[in-house]
Scaffold this motif. Structure first.
Motif, PDB file in Angstrom:
ATOM      1  N   ARG A  50       0.839  -1.212   0.000  1.00 17.21           N
ATOM      2  CA  ARG A  50       0.000   0.000   0.000  1.00 17.21           C
ATOM      3  C   ARG A  50       0.867   1.252   0.000  1.00 17.21           C
ATOM      4  NH1 ARG A  50      -3.477   2.698  -2.238  1.00 17.21           N
ATOM      5  NH2 ARG A  50      -4.614   4.160  -0.968  1.00 17.21           N
ATOM      6  N   ALA A  51       1.967   1.236   0.746  1.00 15.76           N
ATOM      7  CA  ALA A  51       2.877   2.389   0.772  1.00 15.76           C
ATOM      8  C   ALA A  51       3.445   2.652  -0.620  1.00 15.76           C
ATOM      9  CB  ALA A  51       3.998   2.158   1.778  1.00 15.76           C
ATOM     10  N   ALA A  88      10.096   1.093  -4.533  1.00 19.50           N
ATOM     11  CA  ALA A  88      10.837   0.189  -3.660  1.00 19.50           C
ATOM     12  C   ALA A  88      10.815   0.731  -2.237  1.00 19.50           C
ATOM     13  CB  ALA A  88      12.273   0.043  -4.141  1.00 19.50           C
ATOM     14  N   ILE A  89      10.595  -0.150  -1.290  1.00 22.68           N
ATOM     15  CA  ILE A  89      10.660   0.234   0.119  1.00 22.68           C
ATOM     16  C   ILE A  89      12.124   0.444   0.466  1.00 22.68           C
ATOM     17  CG2 ILE A  89      10.197  -0.485   2.495  1.00 22.68           C
ATOM     18  CD1 ILE A  89       7.665   0.020   0.780  1.00 22.68           C
ATOM     19  N   VAL A  99       9.652   5.340   0.857  1.00 24.42           N
ATOM     20  CA  VAL A  99       9.499   4.648  -0.421  1.00 24.42           C
ATOM     21  C   VAL A  99      10.199   5.451  -1.507  1.00 24.42           C
ATOM     22  CG1 VAL A  99       7.851   3.707  -2.083  1.00 24.42           C
ATOM     23  CG2 VAL A  99       7.211   3.863   0.335  1.00 24.42           C
ATOM     24  N   ASP A 100      11.045   4.780  -2.288  1.00 29.43           N
ATOM     25  CA  ASP A 100      11.697   5.399  -3.441  1.00 29.43           C
ATOM     26  C   ASP A 100      10.905   5.026  -4.687  1.00 29.43           C
ATOM     27  OD1 ASP A 100      13.761   6.439  -1.854  1.00 29.43           O
ATOM     28  OD2 ASP A 100      14.952   4.614  -2.076  1.00 29.43           O
ATOM     29  N   VAL A 101      10.600   6.032  -5.520  1.00 28.57           N
ATOM     30  CA  VAL A 101       9.802   5.796  -6.724  1.00 28.57           C
ATOM     31  C   VAL A 101      10.470   6.402  -7.950  1.00 28.57           C
ATOM     32  CG1 VAL A 101       7.601   5.652  -5.497  1.00 28.57           C
ATOM     33  CG2 VAL A 101       8.364   7.854  -6.371  1.00 28.57           C
ATOM     34  N   GLU A 119      12.528  10.875 -10.177  1.00 27.89           N
ATOM     35  CA  GLU A 119      12.835  10.023  -9.033  1.00 27.89           C
ATOM     36  C   GLU A 119      12.499  10.795  -7.774  1.00 27.89           C
ATOM     37  OE1 GLU A 119      16.892   8.750  -9.153  1.00 27.89           O
ATOM     38  OE2 GLU A 119      16.704   7.925 -11.161  1.00 27.89           O
ATOM     39  N   ALA A 120      11.899  10.110  -6.808  1.00 27.28           N
ATOM     40  CA  ALA A 120      11.542  10.794  -5.565  1.00 27.28           C
ATOM     41  C   ALA A 120      11.530   9.815  -4.403  1.00 27.28           C
ATOM     42  CB  ALA A 120      10.163  11.456  -5.690  1.00 27.28           C
ATOM     43  N   ARG A 121      11.618  10.377  -3.209  1.00 28.30           N
ATOM     44  CA  ARG A 121      11.480   9.606  -1.972  1.00 28.30           C
ATOM     45  C   ARG A 121      10.287  10.178  -1.216  1.00 28.30           C
ATOM     46  NH1 ARG A 121      16.250   8.052   1.784  1.00 28.30           N
ATOM     47  NH2 ARG A 121      16.247   6.474   0.187  1.00 28.30           N
TER      48      ARG A 121
END
Length: 146
Positions: A50-51, A88-89, A99-101, A119-121
Motif C-alpha cells: 500500500r505504501a 521500492a521500500i 518509499v523510493d519511486v 525520481e523521488a522519496r
C-alpha cells in the motif's frame, strides 16, 4: 504514422528491452520489519504494498501538476514513456515507510520531444504522504518558446 508516434514506439520498445535486461539486478522490496514478523502494517499503519501504491500515485500527481503548468509544452504524458515506473521500500520506522519511486513521462514542444523520468522519496503513513526529496521538473527552464 507521424514521426512523433514512430519515435515514441521505438523508445518504448528500447526501454522495455533495457528493463528486461536489468530486471534481475535490483531488489524491489525489503519486507523485514522491526520484529522480523512480516506484519509490517502494525508498526506504521500501512503495508509495504500500500505504501508503494500511495507513493507512486503521489509522484504521478506531482509530475502531472508540473507538466500541466508548463506553457512551453505542446504535449506531454505519463504513459508510453521509455522510463519504467517502479517503487521500492527503502526502510520503515514506527511512524511510517520511506518509499523510493521512479515515474516516466514524455514531453513535446514544437521543435523537440523526449522521454524523461522523475525520481523521488516519499514518507508514507496511514494518514499522510510527504515528498521528502526528488527530481525538480521544470521543462520550460531552458526552453525558448517561439
Amino acid at each position: 504514422m507521424s514521426s512523433v508516434e514512430s519515435r515514441r514506439e521505438m523508445i518504448v520498445s528500447l526501454g522495455a528491452a533495457a528493463t528486461v535486461g536489468i530486471a534481475g539486478c535490483r531488489t524491489t522490496e525489503n519486507t523485514t520489519t522491526e520484529s522480523g514478523s512480516g506484519n509490517e502494517s502494525q508498526y506504521s499503519g500501512v503495508s509495504n504494498e500500500r505504501a508503494k501504491e500511495i507513493a507512486l500515485e503521489a509522484e504521478f500527481g506531482y509530475v502531472e501538476d508540473q507538466l500541466a503548468n508548463a506553457d512551453c509544452l505542446a504535449d506531454w504524458g505519463t504513459s508510453g514513456s521509455a522510463v519504467q515506473e517502479e517503487a521500492a521500500i527503502d526502510y520503515r520506522t514506527s511512524e511510517g515507510v520511506y518509499v523510493d519511486v521512479v515515474v516516466g513521462y514524455w514531453t513535446a514542444t514544437r521543435n523537440m520531444e523526449g522521454d524523461s523520468g522523475s525520481e523521488a522519496r516519499y514518507f508514507v503513513t496511514r494518514d499522510e504522504t510527504e515528498r521528502v526529496d526528488g527530481t525538480d521538473i521544470s521543462p520550460c527552464a531552458n526552453a525558448t518558446v517561439r
